[in-house]
Design a protein around this motif. Structure first.
Motif, PDB file in Angstrom:
ATOM      1  N   VAL A   1      25.596  39.351  45.314  1.00 37.56           N
ATOM      2  CA  VAL A   1      25.665  40.031  46.603  1.00 37.56           C
ATOM      3  C   VAL A   1      27.121  40.170  47.027  1.00 37.56           C
ATOM      4  O   VAL A   1      27.954  39.301  46.737  1.00 37.56           O
ATOM      5  CB  VAL A   1      24.858  39.249  47.679  1.00 37.56           C
ATOM      6  N   GLY A   2      27.430  41.275  47.686  1.00 37.03           N
ATOM      7  CA  GLY A   2      28.761  41.452  48.242  1.00 37.03           C
ATOM      8  C   GLY A   2      29.011  40.499  49.398  1.00 37.03           C
ATOM      9  O   GLY A   2      28.085  40.142  50.141  1.00 37.03           O
ATOM     10  N   ALA A   3      30.268  40.088  49.559  1.00 36.96           N
ATOM     11  CA  ALA A   3      30.594  39.117  50.608  1.00 36.96           C
ATOM     12  C   ALA A   3      30.261  39.646  51.996  1.00 36.96           C
ATOM     13  O   ALA A   3      29.774  38.905  52.857  1.00 36.96           O
ATOM     14  CB  ALA A   3      32.074  38.747  50.515  1.00 36.96           C
ATOM     15  N   GLY A   4      30.518  40.947  52.226  1.00 33.71           N
ATOM     16  CA  GLY A   4      30.220  41.529  53.531  1.00 33.71           C
ATOM     17  C   GLY A   4      28.739  41.473  53.852  1.00 33.71           C
ATOM     18  O   GLY A   4      28.338  41.141  54.972  1.00 33.71           O
ATOM     19  N   THR A   5      27.915  41.779  52.873  1.00 33.85           N
ATOM     20  CA  THR A   5      26.470  41.726  53.070  1.00 33.85           C
ATOM     21  C   THR A   5      26.011  40.293  53.308  1.00 33.85           C
ATOM     22  O   THR A   5      25.192  40.036  54.196  1.00 33.85           O
ATOM     23  CB  THR A   5      25.753  42.321  51.844  1.00 33.85           C
TER      24      THR A   5
END
Length: 203
Positions: free
Chosen positions: A67-71
């Protein structure tokens, strides 16, 4: 293509089984008018019980969650049932994951997506589940490393200005519909990503 009505018409675990390994699937959700988030800015504000069932099924099947850090930050990720790889240029672990058991969460840059996927496979994680977000999905599609897109369409129209499931420079990626399930008005689609589709993506 198989079109099924109702999630109990067949065994969902078998329906969502990876056809081979290594296999990288991305799971995303959107409304009928294409919004990937609701007014809260979270995809969690548009999902429903049908989507949650498949969400948890895919997590139970996979070897690792990417998963992306922002998500991870926006959606309030906590420790998961599988090892979690957070994609970020920074080494900071999102707040909700800082209390995870040792080794349960790693933070890694994406770098070359082909090498990134290969590094996961080398660790024995051959059934890879990516949960976005839109910028990460676009990068993986552009590099041609996505095998499958699981796309939930919820029966809602919300208007406004919201992210779509991809974000960034244009990509043109052919898809082949493998399975479509309808349950309570929610559409659950498994799309195969066509081989060589990376050649159609903008850098």
């Amino acid at each position: 293509m198989r079109v099924l009505v109702g999630p109990d018409t067949d065994d969902l675990d078998a329906l969502y089984a990876a056809p081979r390994r290594p296999w990288l699937r991305v799971n995303m959700i959107s409304t009928v008018d294409g919004a990937a988030t609701g007014d809260s800015g979270k995809s969690g504000s548009i999902n429903n019980a049908v989507d949650k069932r498949v969400f948890h099924l895919l997590r139970s099947q996979c070897d690792v969650i990417v998963v992306g850090a922002g998500t991870a930050r926006i959606e309030g990720y906590g420790p998961a049932v599988r090892p979690l790889v957070v994609v970020s240029r920074q080494e900071t672990v999102p707040d909700g994951l800082r209390d995870a058991p040792p080794g349960a969460v790693t933070v890694e840059p994406l770098g070359d997506p082909v090498a990134f996927k290969a590094s996961l496979v080398e660790r024995g994680w051959t059934n890879i589940l990516c949960e976005g977000g839109p910028t990460l999905l676009r990068a993986l599609l552009a590099a041609g490393v996505v095998d499958e897109l699981c796309a939930t369409t919820v029966p809602r129209l919300i208007g406004g200005d919201h992210l779509r499931i991809t974000h960034g420079a244009p990509v043109d990626v052919p898809l082949e519909l493998h399975t479509l399930i309808e349950a309570e008005g929610t559409l659950l689609a498994r799309w195969w990503v066509s081989p060589g589709s990376e050649s159609a993506a903008a850098p």
